[in-house]
Structures are given as C-alpha cells and as structure tokens.
Design a protein around this motif. Structure first.
Motif, PDB file in Angstrom:
ATOM      1  N   SER A   1       0.833  -1.201   0.000  1.00  0.00           N
ATOM      2  CA  SER A   1       0.000   0.000   0.000  1.00  0.00           C
ATOM      3  C   SER A   1       0.866   1.248   0.000  1.00  0.00           C
ATOM      4  O   SER A   1       2.045   1.205   0.363  1.00  0.00           O
ATOM      5  CB  SER A   1      -0.910   0.019   1.237  1.00  0.00           C
ATOM      6  OG  SER A   1      -0.139   0.129   2.423  1.00  0.00           O
ATOM      7  N   GLU A   2       0.254   2.349  -0.374  1.00  0.00           N
ATOM      8  CA  GLU A   2       0.940   3.636  -0.377  1.00  0.00           C
ATOM      9  C   GLU A   2       1.396   4.036   1.025  1.00  0.00           C
ATOM     10  O   GLU A   2       2.552   4.438   1.213  1.00  0.00           O
ATOM     11  CB  GLU A   2       0.026   4.704  -1.009  1.00  0.00           C
ATOM     12  CG  GLU A   2       0.653   6.084  -1.102  1.00  0.00           C
ATOM     13  CD  GLU A   2       0.474   6.919   0.148  1.00  0.00           C
ATOM     14  OE1 GLU A   2       1.334   7.802   0.390  1.00  0.00           O
ATOM     15  OE2 GLU A   2      -0.489   6.692   0.902  1.00  0.00           O
ATOM     16  N   PRO A   3       0.530   3.944   2.060  1.00  0.00           N
ATOM     17  CA  PRO A   3       0.982   4.352   3.387  1.00  0.00           C
ATOM     18  C   PRO A   3       2.170   3.532   3.902  1.00  0.00           C
ATOM     19  O   PRO A   3       3.073   4.078   4.538  1.00  0.00           O
ATOM     20  CB  PRO A   3      -0.250   4.152   4.279  1.00  0.00           C
ATOM     21  CG  PRO A   3      -1.412   4.224   3.333  1.00  0.00           C
ATOM     22  CD  PRO A   3      -0.908   3.617   2.059  1.00  0.00           C
ATOM     23  N   VAL A   4       2.181   2.248   3.628  1.00  0.00           N
ATOM     24  CA  VAL A   4       3.277   1.403   4.105  1.00  0.00           C
ATOM     25  C   VAL A   4       4.560   1.716   3.343  1.00  0.00           C
ATOM     26  O   VAL A   4       5.639   1.816   3.939  1.00  0.00           O
ATOM     27  CB  VAL A   4       2.898  -0.089   4.052  1.00  0.00           C
ATOM     28  CG1 VAL A   4       4.112  -0.982   4.290  1.00  0.00           C
ATOM     29  CG2 VAL A   4       1.799  -0.380   5.083  1.00  0.00           C
ATOM     30  N   ALA A   5       4.470   1.925   2.034  1.00  0.00           N
ATOM     31  CA  ALA A   5       5.663   2.307   1.263  1.00  0.00           C
ATOM     32  C   ALA A   5       6.230   3.621   1.786  1.00  0.00           C
ATOM     33  O   ALA A   5       7.450   3.782   1.914  1.00  0.00           O
ATOM     34  CB  ALA A   5       5.321   2.427  -0.220  1.00  0.00           C
TER      35      ALA A   5
END
Length: 165
Positions: free
Chosen positions: A74-78
């Motif tokens: 996901s974007e937040p984890v990246a």
C-alpha cells in the motif's frame, strides 16, 4: 548506450555528497544489490533493509495501524518504510519497495505485479524541504521480471527526485 540507472544514480548522489538507504520487501534486496554493483558505491550507499514480513516492517518503524488498515502492499506502508529507513540510517535519501511479485498472492484489488515505491528525502533542518513521495506501478511478467522492473524503477524514482532537489 546510456549508463545503467544504478551508475547514473550513483554519480548524481556522489556529485551532491548525498547518501542512500534502501528498504525492500518484494524486491528482496535487489535494489541494494544494483546500487552496490557500481564500484565506489560505498561513498553514497549506507545500508539496506529487507523487511519481507510484517514483523520486520514493524521493527523498522512502520505502524501497525497502516499495516492493518491498508495492508503491506500500500501507499501508506511504502511511505512509512522509506521514512523509517531514511531516519534509521541517517541518510539523505531512502527508497522503499513493497508489492506482489507473484505468481501467487494477488487479489482483484491488488493483482500480481502491484508495486509501491517510496522515496524519502531528508532536507536540512528548518528548511521544510523534508518529504516523501510514493508511486504506484503495475508490472507484467514472471516473478523475476517483476522484481527487476520494480528495482530499476525504484532507482529511476530516486534519480528523478535527486535531480529535482
């Protein structure tokens, strides 16, 4: 023929006296391997983290909330991976990769080939220039092909950010 992306990135970092850390999930260390294929890379490459499991991501500093709400791919984890690696290493830049290299593991929402690449920059204190960007990619091909494309695109993303800084 153009120099390989890893050589161009290395020259750009070296010219600016900047440093890089990597944090990888789906690429499993390939980004760091490409960076260190360049002779003299110790001048700008600090370290690499391979955070393949959620537990490893948590150890680095990714929040449980992001993993639980958005999933590892996901974007937040990246974003959090890149920021945590930059801050843990104390580097100018960090690049993250998280995705699904396949051939299994894909879903309708996140098919095989889905990859997020994060690039975090540490600006000078007080300048307000510190920041992180994340790009979303969809690749086709074998597991090896997806990992290779993701690693090279991650290096391209860092090179573009370095040149834009």
């Amino acid at each position: 023929m153009d120099e390989p992306i890893e050589a161009r990135l290395g020259a750009a970092l070296d010219d600016r006296d900047q440093t890089l850390a990597t944090v990888e999930s789906c690429t499993g260390g390939l980004i760091g391997s490409l960076v260190t294929d360049v002779s003299g890379s110790s001048a700008y490459f600090d370290r690499g983290f391979v955070t393949y499991s959620n537990a490893a991501k948590l150890d680095l500093g990714v929040t449980r909330e992001s993993l639980d709400e958005h999933g590892a791919v996901s974007e937040p984890v990246a974003r959090e991976m890149a920021q945590a690696a930059r801050d843990a290493a104390g580097t100018t830049w960090a690049v993250s990769s998280t995705g699904i290299a396949g051939p299994t593991g894909g879903t309708a929402e996140k098919p095989v080939g889905t990859v997020y690449v994060g690039v975090a920059y540490a600006g000078e204190w007080g300048t307000g220039t510190t920041g992180t960007t994340v790009s979303h990619h969809e690749y086709d091909g074998s597991r090896t092909a997806i990992k290779s494309q993701a690693a090279r695109d991650a290096l391209k993303s860092v090179l573009e950010a370095v040149r834009d800084q």
